[in-house]
Design an enzyme around this catalytic site. Structure first.
Site, PDB file in Angstrom:
ATOM      1  CG  ASP A 121      -1.619  -1.300   1.721  1.00  0.00           C
ATOM      2  OD1 ASP A 121      -1.455  -2.262   0.784  1.00  0.00           O
ATOM      3  OD2 ASP A 121      -2.117  -1.381   2.583  1.00  0.00           O
ATOM      4  CD  GLU A 296      -6.932  -5.246   4.070  1.00  0.00           C
ATOM      5  OE1 GLU A 296      -6.458  -5.906   4.728  1.00  0.00           O
ATOM      6  OE2 GLU A 296      -6.533  -5.213   2.974  1.00  0.00           O
TER       7      GLU A 296
HETATM    8  C1  FRU Z   1      -3.968  -3.840   2.753  1.00  0.00           C
HETATM    9  C2  FRU Z   1      -2.955  -3.984   3.978  1.00  0.00           C
HETATM   10  C3  FRU Z   1      -3.593  -3.030   5.019  1.00  0.00           C
HETATM   11  C4  FRU Z   1      -2.443  -3.161   6.295  1.00  0.00           C
HETATM   12  C5  FRU Z   1      -1.067  -3.516   5.248  1.00  0.00           C
HETATM   13  C6  FRU Z   1      -0.326  -4.344   5.846  1.00  0.00           C
HETATM   14  O1  FRU Z   1      -2.938  -4.081   1.523  1.00  0.00           O
HETATM   15  O2  FRU Z   1      -3.442  -5.422   4.471  1.00  0.00           O
HETATM   16  O3  FRU Z   1      -5.008  -3.172   5.700  1.00  0.00           O
HETATM   17  O4  FRU Z   1      -2.481  -2.187   6.758  1.00  0.00           O
HETATM   18  O5  FRU Z   1      -1.739  -3.955   4.052  1.00  0.00           O
HETATM   19  O6  FRU Z   1       0.932  -4.205   5.161  1.00  0.00           O
END
Ligand code: FRU
Length: 592
Positions: A121, A296
């Site tokens: 992300d 998310e």
């Molecule tokens: C989304 C996610 C988020 C989390 C991050 C962990 O891709 O799962 O929810 O904060 O990646 O790397």
């Protein structure tokens, strides 16, 4: 111990023994189990990392650096568990410079990628004083998920990025998960006027609350951060395990900050006057969109139509939930009264921000005035960790400006590359009435196609992008089904076949084994519903391993990865019932 770096043979071998210097040079073998490294000083644990150390006599996949100077530490402050320390030190060397990252076939030309290691992300995006800051979920120790840090890149135009030192390191309290940043212009938090205040989720399975919201602030415009001593600033009132990815924004109407946190299958709203103390306001989302899915990475902002109507838009990234498998970005349009969000559409309505399979965790910059600019992670949790790159994994899609439009009484969000993309444009030529054409005599695989099309109201028509190796991407309109389709089944490497037919994938420490079906989820077609007929405009961004398609100014956006054996250099238009014309084709080479 020799460290394989992938350069021509003589340069390939880096002696990993002995030496001195600021960087520990750690040989990594991705298939090995993890050992834990900690940096401890004055009784305090400053740093924790799980590393897949290449053992004695084993060939390393690559070497990664650890900058001891950043922690004001020396070799004696470094400790290991899961391996005898003397044994570990035999494998590790020291150097004054980090090891070079070799060039590789599938490194995109103009898309943002991490220097090496794993990225997911985009995090903490903000703009200030002419500079855009892009932080990202980063594992500097392997090209698979783990050891979450915030990596950092900066740019003045969102298309030329410069890598910066890691901004937030994993610490004894936990992994640094996704989040957002604000510019605290009025010093509401007391860290200083204009301080950058960033929010992230700290993740640690050994704590009472596995996921808590923490804060770090920067007094040098996002280059270095101090973690707040009062962390965490928010824990879940019900002890819920999945409670993460804080999005913070200023709510002008009531002069307060709002934080949205994804809490399993809903979004929770909190408010604050000082960014440090947060009060629960409401929850939204239970039962909305594809069901039942993990919510998310929220985002929340206002957009205005060309006619002047303003609405609130809630971005909900879901994993899994994508029509085509894996992770994808939904959005919901509605009203917000400062406490609660109300969605205009019924719960079952699903709207996708992008109809491809490689568009996830999309969130927007803060402090960009009237422009709402989103940055997607250009991959999918289904296969992100096994795509055929070697020294890095994942890129970001080109930043997109979001817009709002109305169609059949419903509001929709459009996504179109930021205007700054033109800064990458090199030579260009325009053709008209194209059927089959060689796009380039030689190409490094970085270009843009702009097309004006006339699409018949019957049959299947479109064009194939091909190369001499016989790889084909088929992009076509299906008038009977009223769809635009992107078929990558024969686009090049689609089975990532060099690995075994089952794959162990880690997601937040939870290991799963997937069968070959899972891998085949790459070899498919994605499609978007649309009114197919008459004149359509299309923009295609190609960059070696990705194609981003935008139809009619971004009313349909579709982003998909491809791994051709060589870049596509030819376009062949076709139509099974006739009546399809490429009225204009502008071919522009893109480069940095
Ligand atoms: C989304 C996610 C988020 C989390 C991050 C962990 O891709 O799962 O929810 O904060 O990646 O790397």
């Amino acid at each position: 111990m020799k460290c394989f770096l992938g350069l021509p043979l003589l340069l390939l071998l880096l002696d990993c023994n002995g030496g001195s210097g600021r960087y520990m040079v750690i040989p990594i073998r991705e298939t090995n189990g993890e050992v834990t490294l900690t940096i401890e000083k004055g009784g305090e644990t400053l740093y924790v990392a799980d590393i897949r150390l290449a053992g004695e006599g084993e060939e390393a996949d690559y070497c990664v650096p650890l900058d001891l100077e950043h922690f004001g530490a020396s070799k004696r402050d470094v400790h290991f568990s899961g391996i005898d320390a003397a044994q570990a030190w035999k494998l590790i060397s020291f150097s004054d410079a980090p090891p070079e990252v070799p060039a590789e076939k599938y490194r995109p030309v103009y898309h943002h990628t991490p220097p090496y290691g794993w990225m997911n992300d985009a995090n903490g995006l903000f703009y200030k004083d002419g500079v855009y800051h892009l932080y990202y979920q980063y594992n500097p120790f392997a090209c698979v998920w783990g050891n979450m840090h915030w990596g950092h890149s900066a740019s003045t135009d969102m298309v030329h990025w410069e890598h910066q030192p890691v901004a937030l390191y994993r610490d004894a309290y936990g992994h640094i998960f996704s989040g957002s940043s604000v510019v605290d212009i009025d010093n509401t938090a007391g860290f200083g006027a204009g301080a950058i205040v960033s929010f992230y989720t700290s993740y640690n399975t050994e704590r009472e609350y596995i996921q808590t919201q923490c804060l770090a602030y920067s007094l040098d415009d996002g280059m270095t951060f101090t973690k707040y001593e009062g962390n965490p600033v928010l824990v879940p009132f019900d002890g819920i395990k999945d409670f993460r990815d804080p999005k913070v924004f200023w709510y002008e109407q009531e002069s307060k900050w709002i934080m949205i946190v994804s809490a399993d299958k809903e979004m929770r709203f909190y408010s604050s006057k000082n960014l440090r103390e947060w009060e629960y306001m409401s929850a939204w989302g239970e039962g909305y969109g594809v069901q039942p899915r993990q919510f998310e990475c929220p985002d929340f902002f206002q957009l205005t139509t060309a006619e002047g109507e303003t609405k609130w838009v809630m971005i909900v990234n879901v994993n899994p939930g994508c029509y085509f498998g894996g992770s994808a970005t939904q959005y919901f349009v509605g009203e917000f009264d400062g406490r609660e969000f109300t969605c205009d559409s019924p719960k079952e309505t699903v709207k996708w921000l992008d109809w491809g399979k490689d568009h996830y965790a999309t969130v927007c910059f803060s402090n960009t005035g009237d422009r709402v600019i989103a940055v997607p992670w250009m991959s999918n949790w289904q296969y992100g960790t096994i795509v055929p790159t070697r020294y890095f994994r994942s890129a970001n899609a080109i930043p997109r400006q979001l817009g709002l439009f109305k169609d059949g009484g419903e509001y929709y969000v459009s996504a179109y590359p930021v205007a700054e993309l033109s800064k990458l444009e090199k030579e260009s030529r325009t053709l008209s009435g194209v059927s089959t054409t060689r796009l380039f005599d030689t190409t490094d695989g970085a270009y843009e196609l702009d097309l004006d099309l006339t699409v018949p109201a019957a049959g299947r028509s479109g064009f194939r992008l091909t190369n001499a190796a016989g790889d084909v991407v088929d992009l076509y309109f299906d008038a009977a089904l009223q769809r635009f389709v992107f078929d990558r089944t024969k686009s090049g490497i689609v089975d990532f076949g060099e690995r075994s037919t089952t794959h162990e994938i880690e997601n937040h420490g939870r290991r799963k084994t997937y069968s070959m079906d899972y891998v085949n989820d790459f070899a498919l077609a994605t499609w978007a519903p649309m009114a197919v007929k008459g004149a359509h405009r299309m923009k295609i961004l190609y960059d070696l391993t990705s194609l981003e398609v935008f139809i009619d100014g971004g009313r349909v956006a579709m982003t998909n990865l491809v791994f051709p054996n060589e870049p596509y250099d030819r376009l062949e238009a076709y139509s099974d019932k006739g009546g399809f014309t490429v009225d204009r084709l502008t071919i522009t080479r893109l480069g940095l």
